[in-house]
Structure formats: structure tokens, C-alpha cells
Design a protein around this motif. Structure first.
Motif, PDB file in Angstrom:
ATOM      1  N   LYS A 167      12.211  21.703  54.387  1.00  0.00           N
ATOM      2  CA  LYS A 167      11.059  22.392  53.793  1.00  0.00           C
ATOM      3  C   LYS A 167      11.472  23.485  52.810  1.00  0.00           C
ATOM      4  O   LYS A 167      10.675  24.363  52.456  1.00  0.00           O
ATOM      5  CB  LYS A 167      10.191  23.018  54.891  1.00  0.00           C
ATOM      6  N   ASP A 523      15.393  22.321  61.077  1.00  0.00           N
ATOM      7  CA  ASP A 523      13.943  22.103  60.975  1.00  0.00           C
ATOM      8  C   ASP A 523      13.177  23.015  61.928  1.00  0.00           C
ATOM      9  O   ASP A 523      11.991  23.284  61.723  1.00  0.00           O
ATOM     10  CB  ASP A 523      13.603  20.637  61.255  1.00  0.00           C
ATOM     11  N   THR A 526      11.543  25.961  60.359  1.00  0.00           N
ATOM     12  CA  THR A 526      10.200  25.747  59.831  1.00  0.00           C
ATOM     13  C   THR A 526       9.183  25.769  60.976  1.00  0.00           C
ATOM     14  O   THR A 526       8.164  26.452  60.914  1.00  0.00           O
ATOM     15  CB  THR A 526      10.129  24.384  59.114  1.00  0.00           C
TER      16      THR A 526
END
Ligand code: CA
Length: 633
Positions: A167, A523, A526
């Protein structure tokens, strides 16, 4: 001859010392009947190009001088013991080795210095209470495909800027820097055994924490881009350190002098059989490390080895701190000599360790550098298992709850953690979980933590201890634990990834689990952005307000006053400290471990809650369930 009767050698030139004109080799091995040096053209294969008999001096040192420039050659040493020639090995002081550490290498260390190394400086550090530790395995930083880092599992991963997760959030170096921690503590990065990670097959999946030393004064080969060339790992580790330094991050090396990976076949035993280890009365190796052996720091040459080794890392690699594995196996005098030697190099080098052993040792308890003796150690800290287990429950009882997860009766242990294990008039030591007395002299001598590489991650643990709780509540417990670590007077310590609710899928001991279990999943940065943000803010809070890191026991006793909480699972204290430039001269910290909101009666004053700075009208404040509230006057 008894080990204690061996002649000793106090020079600091043991091992191979290269110059362009000649190289001098010295091996201390007083009981050897013969000793020889084998030279090789490479670090792994082939027969010796030359074998040289070493000459013995009456101080137990065998030596030879190799004329001319022999840089780039590899070597082993071999001694004769009780009529037998033992197996070859590098010498204990080897500074460079070939693949899997089997042969040492003759090296010009200047050639391993990255550009600008002479100007590399340690980032500023005023006092040890300013230290904020971030414990990280070299591979874990970059082993996940979503790390965005090219040098997977390598020292060079620490030199990559601008790396991002799926992201677009910063990972790696940029992430660590943005957190605000002061020290990156690397799990063992010295050369560990090929039986844990085989440097000849790095194309296959392998993982190990590395607590099985092979060559103490050499970086681990699997973290380099070429473990066959002894110079490469040295240069790449220095590049990592230099980049961390230039980004304001200090570097701690996790050192494991308490035992070696191999026992009979170790470098120490091949060079001086038995000497470097403690023995049981029957002559067998004693095992306080639970790894098959324990070293004998009280013996002159083992003590000297440890002292010279840390000095070498501090000078040659600019290492800023040392974390001693199973420090309780070492004797107090050795640890103090380590501290004094490092202090002379740079007084800001930070030393801490595990103040316990993993098994019985022949060394008398009174001599051990265990937690209870921390006050006898000069400028050395120990991990506070008192605080850790009070926060989340004992690591030996996986479902036990702690203060943050709903267990009552932990208040005095928590207070003990808050003051950094010093003597404080308001702590009732009879009620502290393990220690019934203060064990530090200064608060920075206690490491405040809720999680490290050992045992379950805090996030996994809360699932075990509180399976009935909602994820929302478990995050509150987690944040409460983080708040307590970062607002306390000891030195705060987190495991890498803790800022994003790190999980190892419930693994308790992941020392040789695959990357999939150990690596940082970027991840989660995020997914759990609020915890990342929360951690960052806590670190900033600590850095912005000196009252959270008073630094000396006298200041803590004078300025930290516990306030009476009428309810269990509530701890409150006032920090009245005028740091000059900090407008927060009166701070109130309230920890509520209860699963419901609790009233707290405020001391007189015009208090404001810090988050959003909301004024309190009246004499009471509502402290939300499972949370920390901070107020200022
Ligand atoms: Ca190795």
C-alpha cells in the motif's frame, strides 16, 4: 597441569596481524605439545599450500612470522594434544573466515571499510535512560516478499532507502527511522554454526536465530552476498552499520559468549582443550546454557577473550551496545571489566543482558552476573522479567493473564517496573512477583519489555490468555502494555514488528522456524496502522518529556509519587519535574487494567487530559477501560 596454573598472556595481539611487509600469527595454547599453521589458497577446498611449525614461548604462546604480503590467503591452526594432532580450525581470534567459518582469512581490514567509514560517528546519546531498543533479526527485516527490499535476508537490506509495502507505506530502514527508536538491536550477527544455517546452500530455505557461536569476531556469512570471500561480509556489515548511524540509529550486537555452538569440536576446544569451559566434578562439560556447554569467564584467558572481543566490535565495527545472552553465566568481575573497557572507548556504549542462566552452573551464585546482582554491575542493565510477567502473565504459563489482561494482584510488581527496579519508598517489595528487593542502582539498569524474540509475541499471547476477549479489547490490552513500557523509568525495549501486532502464528520458540513464521509481514503495517501510530506517539511522548526518563534513582525517588487508587487494577503516579524547557512540569499517569471505566479522584490542580488536551472540571476523572490516561497540569 591445572587450568588455573596455565601461564597467561596479556598482549592484545593474539591471532593473525597482517601488514604489507609481514604477518604475525600468535596462538595461546600452553598445554599443546606442538602447533602448526596451514596456509590455503581458498577458504574451503584443497590441500595446504604450506604448513608451518609454530614456535612456543614460555607464556604459552605459539607464534610465527609470515614474510611478505600474504593477504587473501586462508589458514587454519592445529595443535598436538596427548600425542594426537587435533582437527584443524580457525583460531579463536580470527577476524575473517571463509564459507561456514572453517578456515580463517588473512585480511587487510582497511580494505573492508565502506566509503566514509573514517567519518562514521555514533548518533548522539546523552544518558542511558534515553535509549529505546528495537530488537530485530537480520533476515526478518527483509524476508517477506512485501518488504519491497531487494537484498533479502542480507546486511545490505539495512542500506536500502525508499522501500515500501503493497500500500505504499515505508518499510525497512525508513520505517525503523520513522518509529523514533534509538537503537537497533540485532540478534546474533557474528558467525554462527553451519549446522544452523549452511552458508553453502543459501539458495534453499533456512532460518536460525543464531545462538550457536562458531567464530566470535567475524560477521555471519549467510547475511552477506558472498560468504566465500571473507572480506565481503565484513564490508557489508559495516555498510549496514554506517547507514543506520547516518540515520540516527545506534546498533547493538547480541553477543553469546556464554556457550559455543559446538562443544568438543569448537574452535576453543580445538585450540586449548577444556580450558575455556567449566566442568562438572566428573570432568564433563557443565551446561548452564542448556546448549551443551558453558564458558568459564572467571578463567583469565576466557575473560580476556570476551573483553578483547567486545573492544574489537566497538572499535572495528563501531558497535554502540552489547546485549549479553545468559549474562548470569558470566561472573560479575568479567562483566565489570567489559563495561570498563567499553567505557574507555566510548562512555555511551550501552550494555545489558539476561540476568539468569538456563541451567545449574558450578560457578557460585554469589559470583554470577544475575539480575539480583545488577546493582553490583557498573553501567550494565538486565531484563526485567518481573515487569514483563506482571504485564502479561508468566511466560511459563501460557494462559495466565497479567495486569493488562485482567489479573489482579500485580500492582506492586507493576510499580516496581515503573520505577526501574530501584529502591523506592512507595513500593512494597514483599508483594513483587519474583524479586523481593530492588535489584538496580539506577533505573536505566532495568530493561522494560513485554515481548522479545523468546516466547510468544504479545499479540499471540493475548489470544492464548484471553480467547474470550474481542479483538478490540485485545488491542486495548496491547496498547496498555505498550504505554506502560514507554512511560516507565527503565529502558524500553520492543521486538521488531510489535508496533504492528506481530504474530508468529502462535509459535512459542521460533529459533529455527521458517521465514514464513519469523519474518515481518509489512502488510500488517497497513492493517494495524493505529497501533503503528500509537507506538510512534508513545515514543515521541517519551522523547519530548524528560520526566518519563529521569535517569537516576535519586530523581525518580524525588519526583515520582504514587497516588492512592481506591480500586484494584488501577495504578496512578505523579511526575513533578521541571526540566527547564518542558512545559509539562506536573504529569499524572493513570493505568486502568479493569475491563470497565473507573473513576479516579484527582489531586488538587487544574488537570487536562493529554489526548486532545481536554480540561477536567471537578475533582474526578473517568479512566476508560483497559487504558492509560495521561494528564498535565
Ligand atoms: Ca555461519
Amino acid at each position: 597441569m591445572n587450568f588455573d596454573q596455565y601461564p597467561t598472556y596479556s598482549g592484545n595481539d593474539l591471532g593473525m596481524n597482517w601488514t604489507a611487509q609481514q604477518s604475525v600469527f600468535k596462538l595461546w595454547s600452553p598445554a599443546a605439545e606442538g602447533a602448526r599453521l596451514h596456509l590455503y589458497n581458498n577458504g574451503e577446498k584443497g590441500k595446504p599450500s604450506q604448513t608451518i611449525s609454530l614456535q612456543k614461548d614460555n607464556n604459552g604462546v605459539w607464534s610465527t612470522t609470515l614474510p611478505g604480503n600474504v593477504k587473501g590467503q586462508y589458514y587454519t591452526v592445529q595443535i598436538q594434544h596427548k600425542g594426537q594432532w587435533l582437527l584443524e580450525s580457525p583460531d579463536p581470534y580470527a577476524k575473517a573466515v571463509g564459507v561456514n567459518g572453517k578456515r580463517a582469512m588473512i585480511i587487510d581490514l582497511n580494505e573492508t571499510n565502506p566509503d566514509g567509514w573514517a567519518n562514521d560517528i555514533r548518533p548522539p546519546l546523552k544518558q542511558f535512560s534515553d535509549v529505546i531498543l528495537y530488537e530485530l533479526h537480520v533476515r526478518d527485516l527483509s524476508a517477506h516478499p512485501n518488504s519491497g527490499i531487494k537484498n533479502t535476508g542480507k546486511f545490505l537490506a539495512f542500506t536500502e532507502y525508499g522501500t515500501k509495502n503493497a500500500k505504499g507505506l515505508p518499510t525497512g530502514l525508513d520505517h525503523i527511522k520513522s518509529l523514533g527508536v534509538t537503537h537497533v538491536h540485532l540478534l546474533p550477527a557474528f558467525d554462527y554454526r553451519y549446522t544452523s544455517v549452511d552458508e553453502t546452500r543459501l539458495n534453499q530455505p533456512q532460518f536460525n536465530w543464531g545462538y550457536d557461536p562458531e567464530n566470535y569476531n567475524v560477521p555471519e556469512g549467510s547475511y552477506s552476498t558472498n560468504p566465500y570471500d571473507g572480506a565481503v561480509r565484513i564490508k557489508e556489515m559495516k555498510q549496514a552499520i554506517k547507514t543506520l548511524h547516518s540515520n540516527g540509529l545506534r546498533v547493538v550486537l547480541d553477543v553469546v559468549y556464554n556457550h559455543t555452538g559446538a562443544t568438543n569440536e569448537s574452535v576453543f576446544n580445538r585450540c586449548v582443550p577444556g580450558y575455556y569451559y567449566r566442568q562438572n566434578p566428573d570432568g564433563s562439560f557443565s551446561n548452564a546454557s542448556a546448549c551443551g556447554n558453558e564458558t568459564a569467564s572467571e578463567r583469565a584467558m576466557m575473560r580476556q577473550f570476551i573483553v578483547e572481543s567486545v573492544k574489537y566490535w566497538a572499535k572495528e565495527y563501531h558497535i554502540d551496545g552489547f546485549r549479553f545472552d545468559l549474562m548470569g553465566i558470566h561472573d560479575i568481575e568479567t562483566m565489570n571489566q567489559v563495561s570498563d573497557a567499553l567505557y574507555a572507548i566510548d562512555p555511551t556504549i550501552f550494555i545489558y543482558g539476561e540476568g539468569w542462566t538456563a541451567g545449574a552452573s558450578p560457578l557460585p551464585d554469589s559470583l554470577k552476573a544475575i539480575k539480583a546482582h545488577t546493582h553490583q554491575l557498573r553501567r550494565i542493565a538486565a531484563f526485567s522479567d518481573d515487569f514483563r510477567d506482571a504485564l502479561k502473565g508468566s511466560v511459563f504459563n501460557h494462559t495466565e493473564k497479567g495486569f493488562v489482561s485482567g489479573r489482579t494482584g500485580q500492582e506492586e510488581s507493576i510499580k516496581f517496573g515503573i520505577v526501574g527496579a530501584i529502591k523506592h519508598p512507595q513500593v512494597d517489595y514483599s508483594k513483587v512477583n519474583y524479586s523481593k528487593a530492588p535489584w538496580t542502582k539506577e533505573p536505566y539498569q532495568a530493561i522494560s519489555y513485554a515481548e522479545c524474540h523468546d516466547n510468544h509475541t504479545l499479540w499471540d499471547r493475548l489470544l492464548l490468555s484471553n480467547p474470550e476477549a474481542s479483538e478490540e479489547d485485545r488491542i486495548k490490552m496491547y496498547h496498555l502494555a505498550l504505554s506502560m513500557v514507554f512511560t516507565s523509568q527503565g529502558v524500553p525495549f520492543i521486538q521488531a514488528g510489535m508496533e504492528m501486532l506481530r504474530t508468529k502464528g502462535g509459535a512459542e520458540n521460533s529459533f529455527d522456524a521458517p521465514d514464513e513464521v519469523n519474518r515481518i509481514d509489512w502488510d500488517r503495517k497497513t492493517k494495524y496502522a493505529s497501533t503503528v501510530d500509537f507506538t510512534q506517539k508513545l515514543i515521541q511522548l517519551r522523547k519530548n518529556h524528560p520526566a518519563f526518563r529521569l535517569g537516576t534513582a535519586d530523581l525518580v525517588r524525588r519526583h515520582l509519587k504514587f497516588l492512592e487508587a481506591k480500586e484494584p487494577q488501577m495504578i496512578a503516579y505523579q511526575l513533578g519535574f521541571n526540566a527547564g524547557n518542558d512545559p509539562w512540569t506536573k504529569i499524572l499517569v493513570i493505568h486502568n487494567g479493569n475491563s470497565e471505566m473507573k473513576f479516579f479522584e484527582l489531586p488538587k490542580g487544574n488537570w487536562k487530559v493529554v489526548k486532545g488536551i481536554r480540561s477536567i472540571l471537578g475533582t474526578k476523572v473517568n479512566v476508560p477501560a483497559i487504558s492509560t490516561m495521561i494528564l498535565v497540569e
